[in-house]
Motif scaffolding. Structure first.
Motif, PDB file in Angstrom:
ATOM      1  N   ASP A 181     -14.556   2.262 -11.694  1.00 52.86           N
ATOM      2  CA  ASP A 181     -13.971   1.822 -10.431  1.00 52.86           C
ATOM      3  C   ASP A 181     -14.448   0.419 -10.059  1.00 52.86           C
ATOM      4  O   ASP A 181     -13.816  -0.262  -9.252  1.00 52.86           O
TER       5      ASP A 181
ATOM      6  N   GLU B 164       0.883   4.273  -2.850  1.00 51.05           N
ATOM      7  CA  GLU B 164       0.633   5.678  -2.543  1.00 51.05           C
ATOM      8  C   GLU B 164       1.838   6.552  -2.881  1.00 51.05           C
ATOM      9  O   GLU B 164       1.697   7.703  -3.287  1.00 51.05           O
TER      10      GLU B 164
ATOM     11  N   ARG C 167      -6.138  -0.166  -8.326  1.00 53.46           N
ATOM     12  CA  ARG C 167      -6.672   0.694  -7.255  1.00 53.46           C
ATOM     13  C   ARG C 167      -7.226   1.998  -7.815  1.00 53.46           C
ATOM     14  O   ARG C 167      -8.210   2.529  -7.295  1.00 53.46           O
ATOM     15  N   TYR C 168      -6.603   2.532  -8.864  1.00 54.86           N
ATOM     16  CA  TYR C 168      -7.014   3.820  -9.430  1.00 54.86           C
ATOM     17  C   TYR C 168      -7.389   3.655 -10.904  1.00 54.86           C
ATOM     18  O   TYR C 168      -6.931   4.408 -11.764  1.00 54.86           O
ATOM     19  N   THR C 169      -8.235   2.675 -11.172  1.00 54.10           N
ATOM     20  CA  THR C 169      -8.567   2.346 -12.559  1.00 54.10           C
ATOM     21  C   THR C 169      -9.161   3.532 -13.302  1.00 54.10           C
ATOM     22  O   THR C 169      -8.715   3.878 -14.404  1.00 54.10           O
TER      23      THR C 169
ATOM     24  N   ASP D 102       1.092  12.463  -9.368  1.00 54.15           N
ATOM     25  CA  ASP D 102       0.346  13.704  -9.160  1.00 54.15           C
ATOM     26  C   ASP D 102       1.191  14.945  -9.434  1.00 54.15           C
ATOM     27  O   ASP D 102       0.647  16.041  -9.615  1.00 54.15           O
TER      28      ASP D 102
ATOM     29  N   LEU E 239      -1.296  -0.325  -8.835  1.00 48.86           N
ATOM     30  CA  LEU E 239      -1.688   1.076  -9.044  1.00 48.86           C
ATOM     31  C   LEU E 239      -2.894   1.161  -9.980  1.00 48.86           C
ATOM     32  O   LEU E 239      -3.863   1.879  -9.701  1.00 48.86           O
TER      33      LEU E 239
ATOM     34  N   ASP F 216       0.824  -1.209   0.000  1.00 48.26           N
ATOM     35  CA  ASP F 216       0.000   0.000   0.000  1.00 48.26           C
ATOM     36  C   ASP F 216       0.856   1.256   0.000  1.00 48.26           C
ATOM     37  O   ASP F 216       0.544   2.243  -0.679  1.00 48.26           O
TER      38      ASP F 216
ATOM     39  N   GLU G 216      -8.950   6.636 -12.742  1.00 49.54           N
ATOM     40  CA  GLU G 216      -8.020   7.759 -12.858  1.00 49.54           C
ATOM     41  C   GLU G 216      -6.970   7.528 -13.935  1.00 49.54           C
ATOM     42  O   GLU G 216      -6.626   8.442 -14.689  1.00 49.54           O
ATOM     43  N   TYR G 217      -6.470   6.292 -14.019  1.00 47.39           N
ATOM     44  CA  TYR G 217      -5.338   6.037 -14.916  1.00 47.39           C
ATOM     45  C   TYR G 217      -5.690   5.355 -16.232  1.00 47.39           C
ATOM     46  O   TYR G 217      -4.852   5.296 -17.130  1.00 47.39           O
TER      47      TYR G 217
ATOM     48  N   HIS H 210       1.579   7.032  -6.568  1.00 45.46           N
ATOM     49  CA  HIS H 210       0.450   7.916  -6.839  1.00 45.46           C
ATOM     50  C   HIS H 210       0.856   9.369  -6.599  1.00 45.46           C
ATOM     51  O   HIS H 210       0.507  10.272  -7.371  1.00 45.46           O
TER      52      HIS H 210
END
Length: 539
Positions: free
Chosen positions: A497, A50, A86-88, A57, A83, A46, A90-91, A53
């Motif tokens: 998501d 992060e 978890r952030y489908t 950013d 990654l 995790d 977004e990415y 991530h």
């Protein structure tokens, strides 16, 4: 841990399938000779996610984020897919549309990490040697392109490799296909784009695109050799030009496990959106009439699957085809043009008068929905949208061309001009739209809802081939997963998501079709959905 190589020490960091970076435990560091080669603290998975991530950013431009992700993909696949999963939402636009279009255009200038196979005419007669060089012991899915018709930006030559790479990342992130069992392939048959032929950094063949027997012989040799080494592999044809796409699909669909995502995957996700629209309109698909702006792979694939859906509801095939009309570069596709039409357009040539103006075509045909798939931006003008609003209480407006610069209209334009009545879907992402106190949340008619799950179901069941019925099953299952809350905000698809649980259900439905129709190469498990979920790769 499982290693894909027997290296120890710093060499371990060069194996992206097993490199864990600072997540290697103290015990693993001792066993693998990594003590002192990494910072002292051990990070959790995790914490790694992060940290990355936070790094991403710092970059504003999507293409810069794509380059950072590309580096991660080449060095630590476990972290890369953690990654993405978890952030489908977004990415996904960074890994695939719309950013992948720019990635392809720059491919030869940003190339750093070899991935997949590059098969050119230099390998003709010796493709077996190239296939044998692939490091994959097993391959479940190959995505192959010849780079001729990349998204809405056309011939990209070898630069089109960005598409198979991006698609396969989504196979893993969305549907859990093991990344060690995926293989991107580009067939380098030249390019007709002068800017690439004259670019000293272009990495492909510097010759005009080849056609005819020489081209087909290379494609056939590649397919034969890929299936010789990996007999159960699924081959996805991606972004081939119309001239070759329909022919290859017709020749191979019933012989091997394959599909064309531009023709069949697009059709599945669009028909699913239409089923969702019917729930809002409280009408039947048999009551609808669709006018397509475009008449290529996507348009004809969608129109054919709509016809399949109508036949499943009791129509004859002849009657069902009349519910779809095409508008191409020369105007409305009509019977009077039959002699000049390509074979894939002819089923949709109807007895209409000659018409070269899209608004006039709308007035003549009175469609309940318009579907844009011609990569011609801003063609759903205010006049077009106003005319659709006059004809329909809830007009279906699908502006599906991508990347974003090619969209027929934006979400904001569709909702504003139709006064919030449009049932809208797009090919590229658009932000929520506020209109007269209501927030509309448009969602993409994105192939990633279905093609990874279609592959999951087919690979899991070891299906012999993929009939058109599989794509209709996938469309229906996806539509079932759209909630009333989604529909209330104008969303015709579920949130990205939720893509992995969505993929499990679609994959199970596709696998069930294979078992029910005698196509599967293994035994059906008692709890199919549970078995499909257990089959999925998890970082």
């Amino acid at each position: 841990m499982t290693q894909c190589c027997k290296h120890t020490g710093a060499a371990v960091f060069h194996c992206p399938l097993t490199n864990k970076g600072v997540a290697f435990t103290e015990k693993e560091r001792e066993e693998l000779g990594l003590s002192g080669l990494l910072p002292t603290a051990v990070s959790t998975n995790d914490q790694q996610v992060e940290r990355m991530h936070e790094i991403l950013d710092r970059f504003e431009k999507p293409i810069d984020k794509a380059l950072v992700l590309d580096s991660l993909h080449a060095t630590d696949e476990d972290l890369y897919f953690r990654l993405l999963t978890r952030y489908t939402a977004e990415y996904m636009p960074v890994v695939y549309t719309p950013t992948v279009g720019e990635y392809c255009q720059r491919f030869s200038h940003i190339f750093r990490y070899p991935r997949g196979l590059f098969i050119s005419y230099q390998h003709a007669g010796h493709v077996r040697d190239v296939i044998e060089r692939a490091p994959n012991k097993e391959v479940d899915v190959i995505v192959v392109t010849d780079g001729e018709r990349i998204l809405g930006i056309g011939d990209q030559g070898i630069n089109g490799m960005g598409i198979p790479i991006g698609k396969l990342a989504l196979y893993t992130a969305c549907a859990g296909i093991d990344p060690a069992k995926t293989l991107p392939v580009v067939l380098d048959v030249g390019t007709n784009r002068e800017e690439y032929l004259n670019d000293p950094l272009y990495l492909g063949l510097r010759k005009p695109r080849s056609r005819g027997p020489e081209y087909r012989a290379l494609v056939d040799e590649f397919i034969a050799e890929a299936r010789r080494r990996w007999p159960n592999v699924l081959i996805q044809f991606e972004d081939f030009g119309n001239q070759n796409a329909f022919k290859l699909l017709a020749d191979y669909q019933e012989k091997i496990l394959c599909f064309n995502d531009d023709i069949q995957g697009t059709a599945s996700v669009v028909v699913s959106g239409l089923y969702s629209a019917m729930r809002i309109k409280k009408e039947k698909l048999t009551d609808q009439m669709f006018l397509f702006f475009g008449a290529g792979e996507a348009a004809c694939g969608i129109a054919n699957l709509i016809a399949d859906a109508l036949v499943s509801e009791g129509m004859t095939r002849e009657e069902a085809l009349k519910h779809c009309a095409l508008f191409d570069s020369k105007g409305l596709v009509t019977k009077s043009r039959m002699d000049e039409l390509a074979a894939h357009k002819k089923p949709f040539a109807h007895d209409y008068a000659k018409c070269t103006d899209f608004v006039e075509a709308i007035k003549m045909i009175k469609p309940t929905g318009i579907i844009g798939v011609a990569a011609q931006p801003r063609t759903f003008t205010t006049e077009v949208l106003e005319e659709m609003s006059k004809l329909n209480e809830r007009p279906i407006i699908f502006a599906l061309s991508n990347p974003t610069s090619r969209a027929e209209c934006t979400a904001e334009e569709a909702y504003r001009v139709t006064k919030g009545k449009a049932l809208y879907a797009s090919g590229s992402p658009f932000a929520p739209v506020e209109y007269e106190g209501k927030t509309f949340v448009p969602r993409q008619g994105n192939n990633s809802y279905v093609f990874p799950a279609l592959g999951l179901g087919a690979v899991f069941s070891r299906s012999k081939w993929m009939p058109d019925g599989m794509f209709l099953v996938a469309a229906k299952k996806l539509a079932e997963l759209v909630t009333d809350a989604d529909l209330e905000q104008g969303s015709l698809y579920p949130s990205l998501d939720d893509i992995r649980p969505v993929s499990v259900k679609i994959g199970a439905a596709v696998a069930a079709y294979a078992y029910d129709n005698g196509l599967a190469g293994n035994e059906r498990p008692q709890d199919l959905e549970k078995a499909v979920e257990a089959f999925m790769y998890r970082p």
